[in-house]
Design a protein around this motif. Structure first.
Motif, PDB file in Angstrom:
ATOM      1  N   TYR A 141       0.870  -1.203  -0.071  1.00 16.87           N
ATOM      2  CA  TYR A 141      -0.042  -0.313   0.045  1.00 16.87           C
ATOM      3  C   TYR A 141       0.702   1.357   0.032  1.00 16.87           C
ATOM      4  O   TYR A 141       0.531   2.298   0.634  1.00 16.87           O
ATOM      5  N   SER A 183      -0.169   4.823  -0.202  1.00 13.94           N
ATOM      6  CA  SER A 183      -1.146   5.611   0.765  1.00 13.94           C
ATOM      7  C   SER A 183       0.089   6.657   1.652  1.00 13.94           C
ATOM      8  O   SER A 183      -0.321   7.494   2.390  1.00 13.94           O
ATOM      9  N   SER A 241      -4.647   6.864  14.905  1.00 16.40           N
ATOM     10  CA  SER A 241      -4.362   5.508  14.008  1.00 16.40           C
ATOM     11  C   SER A 241      -4.017   4.357  15.081  1.00 16.40           C
ATOM     12  O   SER A 241      -4.539   3.251  15.012  1.00 16.40           O
ATOM     13  N   SER A 280      -6.516   7.598   9.843  1.00 15.99           N
ATOM     14  CA  SER A 280      -6.682   6.358  10.552  1.00 15.99           C
ATOM     15  C   SER A 280      -7.414   5.408   9.797  1.00 15.99           C
ATOM     16  O   SER A 280      -7.222   4.038   9.718  1.00 15.99           O
ATOM     17  N   ILE A 317      -5.643   3.626   7.529  1.00 15.41           N
ATOM     18  CA  ILE A 317      -5.034   2.311   7.962  1.00 15.41           C
ATOM     19  C   ILE A 317      -5.797   0.930   8.180  1.00 15.41           C
ATOM     20  O   ILE A 317      -5.647   0.227   7.885  1.00 15.41           O
ATOM     21  N   HIS A 338      -6.298  -0.688   5.114  1.00 17.57           N
ATOM     22  CA  HIS A 338      -5.356  -1.777   4.833  1.00 17.57           C
ATOM     23  C   HIS A 338      -5.378  -3.058   5.816  1.00 17.57           C
ATOM     24  O   HIS A 338      -5.430  -4.160   5.284  1.00 17.57           O
ATOM     25  N   ASN A 386       4.495  -2.913   8.639  1.00 19.15           N
ATOM     26  CA  ASN A 386       4.359  -2.201   7.419  1.00 19.15           C
ATOM     27  C   ASN A 386       3.667  -0.752   7.442  1.00 19.15           C
ATOM     28  O   ASN A 386       3.952   0.211   6.846  1.00 19.15           O
ATOM     29  N   GLU A 387       2.693  -0.894   8.112  1.00 20.39           N
ATOM     30  CA  GLU A 387       1.524   0.462   8.652  1.00 20.39           C
ATOM     31  C   GLU A 387       2.530   1.291   9.367  1.00 20.39           C
ATOM     32  O   GLU A 387       2.436   2.707   9.313  1.00 20.39           O
ATOM     33  N   THR A 388       3.458   1.281  10.195  1.00 18.36           N
ATOM     34  CA  THR A 388       4.038   1.864  11.143  1.00 18.36           C
ATOM     35  C   THR A 388       5.350   2.540  10.021  1.00 18.36           C
ATOM     36  O   THR A 388       5.307   3.748  10.357  1.00 18.36           O
ATOM     37  N   LEU A 444       4.828   3.174   6.890  1.00 19.60           N
ATOM     38  CA  LEU A 444       4.136   4.184   5.974  1.00 19.60           C
ATOM     39  C   LEU A 444       3.893   5.302   6.954  1.00 19.60           C
ATOM     40  O   LEU A 444       3.957   6.307   6.164  1.00 19.60           O
TER      41      LEU A 444
END
Length: 329
Positions: free
Chosen positions: A33, A36, A63, A107, A110, A113, A127-129, A131
């Motif tokens: 992603y 994003s 988030s 948020s 996230i 995702h 991964n989100e962290t 991003l």
């Protein structure tokens, strides 16, 4: 299309460049992603540095709360659109009550995702962290540059002083002649300049993370207090029933003041001159009729108000002025 109104501002340019760089970095890191990162950067580029920091903080907290909701509802119930809707029903009021509603959109990105992955794993959370680190970090980095607004603030200051000078010239003219064709447009213009100047000065404060105020903000705040006095005294002057000899003394003082309006802190000179005017008043004969008495009383009230005007100026620290302006108000 009116191309004269088409303009690319520095914030637009920063947003485009920063968001693109963020997405390129996310691609380089092989993040899922990765696009994003573009959105997260756009959301955090704000008009001022302080607002940008607040935006990043709000979005990080929102988030984290969103991930908590995802764990409870997605893992606890199901990865289903209706469950996602249920999360939003509870999530939005939670952010509002905690005053993190500004972080809602980021948020949700996230949460989407996590919903798309249908599984909450440590690798996905990492991964989100990353991003968020890329998107928010680039936003803070590009927002470290803010163009100087010193020139604009100085222009507002000079414009305001010119308007005050014009207003006092008109008051002096009325006191000497008992009549004037002044339309008062400078009063409207002065109010507008004060409002714009304070707003711009506050923006400058917001662009310095370790500063709570600046000299220009204090200056425009001081001029705003003086402007309230100017608006208050004008009716006293225009309502004078007759022109008396006292008016000429006050008119000369106001004319002198009009010629010496600037931003230095030298109000003591004019307070001393105003004391001399009061002394002259005490030596002049008492009014002989009711109209003269009313006129003299109104003038004395005007003098008292002007003393307050100068006291407000004296409390202002003042800008550093050249020696040739040292005798000004």
């Amino acid at each position: 299309m009116d191309f004269r109104r088409f303009r690319i501002g520095y914030r637009t340019l920063k947003t485009a460049v920063g968001a693109s760089i963020a997405m390129l970095i996310a691609m380089f890191l092989n993040l899922d992603y990765y696009s994003s990162a573009f959105i997260l950067t756009v959301l955090c580029i704000q008009p001022t540095k302080r607002k940008s920091v607040r935006a990043v903080y709000s979005r990080i907290i929102a988030s984290v709360i969103g991930v908590g909701f995802a764990f409870i509802f997605f893992e606890g119930i199901a990865y289903h659109p209706l469950v996602f809707g249920l999360i939003l029903i509870l999530f939005i009021p939670t952010l509002v009550s905690l005053r993190f509603q500004d972080g809602f959109v980021s948020s949700v990105v996230i949460l989407l995702h996590l919903f798309d992955a249908k599984e909450l794993t440590w690798s996905l959370l990492w991964n989100e962290t990353q991003l968020m680190a890329v998107g928010f970090g680039i936003a803070l980095l590009v927002n470290t540059y803010m163009p100087s607004i010193e020139k604009d603030l100085k222009k507002y200051r000079l414009d305001l002083e010119s308007l005050y000078s014009k207003i006092f010239h008109e008051i002096a003219l009325y006191l000497r002649n008992g009549d004037s064709d002044w339309d008062g447009k400078e009063l409207v213009q002065a109010a507008e300049v004060i409002e714009k100047g304070k707003a711009l000065a506050y923006q400058d404060v917001e662009n310095h993370l370790n500063r709570r105020q600046n000299l220009y903000y204090l200056y425009f705040d001081m001029r705003e207090q003086q402007f309230e006095i100017i608006e208050r005294v004008l009716p006293k002057i225009t309502a004078l029933p007759v022109t008396i000899s006292h008016s000429h003394h006050v008119g000369e003082f106001i004319e002198d003041l009009a010629n010496h309006v600037h931003s230095g802190n030298t109000a003591n000179t004019f307070i001393s001159k105003l004391d001399d005017v009061k002394e002259e008043f005490s030596k002049m004969p008492l009014p002989t009729d009711h109209e003269n008495f009313l006129a003299m009383a109104a003038l004395y009230q005007f003098i008292e108000e002007m003393e307050q005007y100068l006291q407000i100026k004296r409390s202002f620290i003042g800008f550093k002025m050249k020696k040739k302006t040292a005798a000004k108000e």
